[in-house]
Design a protein around this motif. Structure first.
Motif, PDB file in Angstrom:
ATOM      1  N   PHE A 203       0.548  -6.741  -5.221  1.00 55.41           N
ATOM      2  CA  PHE A 203       0.577  -6.462  -3.785  1.00 55.41           C
ATOM      3  C   PHE A 203       0.030  -5.055  -3.579  1.00 55.41           C
ATOM      4  CE2 PHE A 203       2.400  -4.978   0.156  1.00 55.41           C
ATOM      5  CZ  PHE A 203       2.390  -6.103   0.976  1.00 55.41           C
ATOM      6  N   GLU A 204      -0.849  -4.902  -2.605  1.00 57.87           N
ATOM      7  CA  GLU A 204      -1.450  -3.588  -2.348  1.00 57.87           C
ATOM      8  C   GLU A 204      -0.655  -2.884  -1.250  1.00 57.87           C
ATOM      9  OE1 GLU A 204      -5.607  -3.694  -1.418  1.00 57.87           O
ATOM     10  OE2 GLU A 204      -5.809  -1.521  -1.687  1.00 57.87           O
ATOM     11  N   VAL A 205       0.181  -1.929  -1.649  1.00 57.77           N
ATOM     12  CA  VAL A 205       1.124  -1.341  -0.687  1.00 57.77           C
ATOM     13  C   VAL A 205       0.410  -0.577   0.440  1.00 57.77           C
ATOM     14  CG1 VAL A 205       2.980  -1.200  -2.394  1.00 57.77           C
ATOM     15  CG2 VAL A 205       1.527   0.795  -1.991  1.00 57.77           C
ATOM     16  N   ALA A 206      -0.787  -0.071   0.168  1.00 62.02           N
ATOM     17  CA  ALA A 206      -1.511   0.701   1.189  1.00 62.02           C
ATOM     18  C   ALA A 206      -1.871  -0.154   2.407  1.00 62.02           C
ATOM     19  CB  ALA A 206      -2.780   1.302   0.581  1.00 62.02           C
ATOM     20  N   ARG A 207      -1.755  -1.507   2.256  1.00 61.84           N
ATOM     21  CA  ARG A 207      -2.102  -2.380   3.370  1.00 61.84           C
ATOM     22  C   ARG A 207      -0.969  -2.537   4.392  1.00 61.84           C
ATOM     23  NH1 ARG A 207      -6.848  -5.103   2.153  1.00 61.84           N
ATOM     24  NH2 ARG A 207      -6.763  -5.566   4.364  1.00 61.84           N
ATOM     25  N   VAL A 208       0.190  -1.961   4.068  1.00 63.78           N
ATOM     26  CA  VAL A 208       1.315  -2.021   5.015  1.00 63.78           C
ATOM     27  C   VAL A 208       1.469  -0.623   5.624  1.00 63.78           C
ATOM     28  CG1 VAL A 208       3.811  -2.377   5.242  1.00 63.78           C
ATOM     29  CG2 VAL A 208       2.469  -3.873   3.769  1.00 63.78           C
ATOM     30  N   PRO A 209       1.151  -0.476   6.912  1.00 62.03           N
ATOM     31  CA  PRO A 209       1.077   0.861   7.514  1.00 62.03           C
ATOM     32  C   PRO A 209       2.358   1.695   7.378  1.00 62.03           C
ATOM     33  CG  PRO A 209       0.204  -0.797   9.028  1.00 62.03           C
ATOM     34  CD  PRO A 209       0.788  -1.541   7.870  1.00 62.03           C
ATOM     35  N   ASP A 210       3.524   1.042   7.502  1.00 65.56           N
ATOM     36  CA  ASP A 210       4.754   1.851   7.431  1.00 65.56           C
ATOM     37  C   ASP A 210       5.452   1.720   6.076  1.00 65.56           C
ATOM     38  OD1 ASP A 210       5.629  -0.708   7.710  1.00 65.56           O
ATOM     39  OD2 ASP A 210       7.034  -0.314   9.357  1.00 65.56           O
ATOM     40  N   TYR A 211       4.678   1.487   5.014  1.00 66.17           N
ATOM     41  CA  TYR A 211       5.282   1.453   3.674  1.00 66.17           C
ATOM     42  C   TYR A 211       5.949   2.807   3.409  1.00 66.17           C
ATOM     43  CZ  TYR A 211       6.007   0.425  -1.243  1.00 66.17           C
ATOM     44  OH  TYR A 211       6.596   0.190  -2.463  1.00 66.17           O
ATOM     45  N   GLY A 212       7.194   2.774   2.907  1.00 64.26           N
ATOM     46  CA  GLY A 212       7.947   4.012   2.714  1.00 64.26           C
ATOM     47  C   GLY A 212       9.038   4.187   3.757  1.00 64.26           C
ATOM     48  N   LEU A 213       9.171   3.208   4.661  1.00 63.02           N
ATOM     49  CA  LEU A 213      10.183   3.298   5.727  1.00 63.02           C
ATOM     50  C   LEU A 213      11.589   3.437   5.139  1.00 63.02           C
ATOM     51  CD1 LEU A 213      10.635   2.869   8.924  1.00 63.02           C
ATOM     52  CD2 LEU A 213      11.353   0.590   8.246  1.00 63.02           C
ATOM     53  N   LEU A 214      11.925   2.586   4.174  1.00 60.09           N
ATOM     54  CA  LEU A 214      13.273   2.636   3.591  1.00 60.09           C
ATOM     55  C   LEU A 214      13.424   3.835   2.665  1.00 60.09           C
ATOM     56  CD1 LEU A 214      13.840  -1.146   2.932  1.00 60.09           C
ATOM     57  CD2 LEU A 214      15.157   0.288   4.476  1.00 60.09           C
ATOM     58  N   ALA A 215      12.376   4.153   1.937  1.00 60.35           N
ATOM     59  CA  ALA A 215      12.425   5.320   1.045  1.00 60.35           C
ATOM     60  C   ALA A 215      12.547   6.609   1.860  1.00 60.35           C
ATOM     61  CB  ALA A 215      11.174   5.362   0.179  1.00 60.35           C
ATOM     62  N   GLY A 216      12.167   6.539   3.134  1.00 57.97           N
ATOM     63  CA  GLY A 216      12.215   7.733   3.981  1.00 57.97           C
ATOM     64  C   GLY A 216      11.103   8.714   3.639  1.00 57.97           C
ATOM     65  N   GLN A 217      10.030   8.207   3.020  1.00 55.70           N
ATOM     66  CA  GLN A 217       8.902   9.070   2.657  1.00 55.70           C
ATOM     67  C   GLN A 217       7.608   8.324   2.944  1.00 55.70           C
ATOM     68  OE1 GLN A 217       8.877  11.042  -1.274  1.00 55.70           O
ATOM     69  NE2 GLN A 217      10.897  10.135  -1.560  1.00 55.70           N
ATOM     70  N   PRO A 218       6.583   9.020   3.412  1.00 56.31           N
ATOM     71  CA  PRO A 218       5.304   8.344   3.624  1.00 56.31           C
ATOM     72  C   PRO A 218       4.648   7.998   2.285  1.00 56.31           C
ATOM     73  CG  PRO A 218       5.108  10.688   4.085  1.00 56.31           C
ATOM     74  CD  PRO A 218       6.546  10.425   3.788  1.00 56.31           C
ATOM     75  N   LEU A 219       3.698   7.081   2.367  1.00 57.05           N
ATOM     76  CA  LEU A 219       3.032   6.578   1.166  1.00 57.05           C
ATOM     77  C   LEU A 219       2.460   7.700   0.291  1.00 57.05           C
ATOM     78  CD1 LEU A 219       2.141   4.066  -0.352  1.00 57.05           C
ATOM     79  CD2 LEU A 219       0.135   3.950   1.120  1.00 57.05           C
ATOM     80  N   ASP A 220       1.843   8.716   0.921  1.00 52.90           N
ATOM     81  CA  ASP A 220       1.201   9.767   0.132  1.00 52.90           C
ATOM     82  C   ASP A 220       2.186  10.502  -0.761  1.00 52.90           C
ATOM     83  OD1 ASP A 220      -1.243   9.157   1.068  1.00 52.90           O
ATOM     84  OD2 ASP A 220      -1.316  10.743   2.603  1.00 52.90           O
ATOM     85  N   SER A 221       3.379  10.819  -0.217  1.00 54.99           N
ATOM     86  CA  SER A 221       4.308  11.574  -1.054  1.00 54.99           C
ATOM     87  C   SER A 221       4.972  10.672  -2.096  1.00 54.99           C
ATOM     88  CB  SER A 221       5.340  12.320  -0.206  1.00 54.99           C
ATOM     89  OG  SER A 221       6.235  11.422   0.379  1.00 54.99           O
TER      90      SER A 221
END
Ligand SMILES: [Zn+2]
Length: 462
Positions: free
Chosen positions: A143-161
């Motif tokens: 699964f390519e996580v970059a394709r989900v715009p708000d990936y990191g919602l539960l982690a509380g961190q944006p994808l880049d970090s």
């Protein structure tokens, strides 16, 4: 009105169920490759208490907890022990339910098994490939996580970090180290299911998406599990559901970990206690009480001292049941508050307990109210106010029962060795050998008995 800390929103919110009067819960269950440990015991107790309380308050709760019966750890154990994966999974699933029954965790309404949902999982993976959010590599489908715009919602961190912190793995074909396996191609000798993208088995994160949506429907109310599952497991479940076009779960809640000497309990740290080790010499109700007296989001320490403290508290509750001859409640029965008459002091206590529990499941606050009522019941009985005393005692019993804690007012079973010590002590007292009588009292106390001198001789109780 239930208020609960929602991990996705990062604050305590009022739960608005999808369907009025109902609550759908999905709890991530065990991977059955080894004996259940006390961390499993805690998470099941926390969500069992939530389920019981919300039922008690009148909601029609549907509770689903899955069983992961195919996984790398099961495959590894089967290979090491020369057994089939099914054989390993069956053994540890049986151990799982035995331990859960022992601590009074009510059986889920549904316990879906991953291996029963293979065709649905294959359909989902095919759909994700079709939508271009998944890709194939030589060892499976990712699964390519970059394709989900708000990936990191539960982690509380944006994808880049998240990406900065991610471990770089050996799979060089992955487009990002955060991308995760939806499907693993079978290596020789591994269990396999046929699929259009190659024979193999599903990744762990896919099964809960399929089973929760299938059994509870889209936009179900509450997805829970241990804090250790929030990232990446829950993040990855959510990413798939969102990419699939679903709203998925309305709220997310996570319980804290079991700690040992300041460290998280883990097999790798060698500080691992199984449920059967714990229950070998601990009243299972004491573990429930230890969990109840800690807030579900906080870590708990399970040590000889915290267990002993819970056992003392339990003895106070049992003492009340004994004094008032209360009948044992709870067990696996999930009841509604309407089965009890909440008048006067009982109604006040119910109100105070409900205020705590509806506020982010504040079980320590609720138990403090209950213990105050135990003290008040004894005080009322001592001053001859038997009506108030009995009302309070029965309300305590009903509320403990609502939380799955069954009080025991019946006489303790006295083992032969303790009975012999009691007889020896009475004999010493009859010949006025006070030093020996004291020594025997201490010996009984060291065995866990409370010793009293009654008209008929030595009386002991747990
Ligand atoms: Zn899950």
């Amino acid at each position: 009105m239930i208020r609960l800390y929602d991990s996705a929103r990062g604050e305590v919110v009022a739960l608005q169920p999808r369907d009025a009067g109902r609550l759908s819960m999905y709890v991530c269950g065990p991977t059955v490759y080894g004996p259940p440990h006390i961390g499993h015991g805690r998470f099941t107790l926390v969500w069992d208490v939530a389920r019981r309380w919300y039922t008690f308050c009148g909601l029609d709760v549907t509770y689903v907890c899955n069983v992961t019966d195919i996984d790398d750890k099961i495959i590894n154990r089967a290979r090491d022990e020369g057994r089939t994966e099914l054989d390993v999974a069956k053994e540890f699933e049986a151990q799982w339910f035995e331990a859960m029954d022992a601590i009074g965790v009510a059986r889920p309404d549904e316990s879906p098994h991953a291996t029963h949902y293979l065709s649905e999982m294959i359909d989902l993976i095919a759909e994700l490939l079709e939508r271009g959010v998944a890709y194939r590599t030589s060892d499976g489908v990712y699964f390519e996580v970059a394709r989900v715009p708000d990936y990191g919602l539960l982690a509380g961190q944006p994808l880049d970090s998240l990406r900065v912190g991610a471990r770089v793995e050996a799979v060089e074909e992955k487009r990002s180290p955060l991308d995760f396996a939806l499907w693993k191609n079978a290596k020789p000798g591994e269990p396999r299911w046929p699929a259009p993208f190659g024979d193999g088995r599903p990744g762990w994160h896919t099964e809960c998406v399929v089973m929760s949506l299938q059994l509870l429907g889209d936009d179900f109310d509450l997805h829970t599990g241990g804090l250790d599952l929030m990232f990446p497991h829950h993040e990855n479940e959510r990413a798939q559901a969102v990419a699939w076009g679903h709203a998925f779960s309305r709220y997310w809640a996570h319980n804290g970990m079991v700690m040992v000497g300041g460290d998280k309990m883990a097999k790798s740290l060698g500080n691992f206690t199984t449920m059967s080790d714990l229950l070998a010499d601990t009243d299972p109700r004491a573990y429930r009480l230890l969990v109840l007296r800690s807030h579900y989001r906080s870590p708990i320490e399970v040590t000889a001292a915290t267990i002993a403290d819970a056992e003392r508290a339990l003895a106070r509750l049992d003492g009340l049941a004994r004094r008032f001859g209360l009948a044992a409640l709870a067990g696996t029965v999930l009841e509604r508050a309407t089965s009890f008459s909440w008048e006067g002091a009982a109604g006040d206590l119910y109100g105070a307990v409900a205020l705590s529990l509806d506020d982010d499941l504040d079980t320590p606050g609720a138990m403090a109210q209950i213990f105050d009522a135990v003290t008040a019941a004894h005080a009322a009985a001592d001053r001859g106010d038997t009506d108030t005393a009995r009302t309070l005692a029965e309300a305590v019993n009903a509320l403990c029962g609502a939380l799955g804690l069954s009080l025991r007012g019946d006489a303790d079973v006295v083992d032969d060795a303790s009975a012999a010590l009691v007889a020896a002590r009475d004999e010493a007292r009859s010949r006025k050998d006070w030093a020996e009588a004291d020594r025997l009292r201490d010996e009984l106390v060291s065995l866990g008995w409370t010793v009293e001198d009654a008209a008929g001789g030595t009386q002991i109780r747990r």
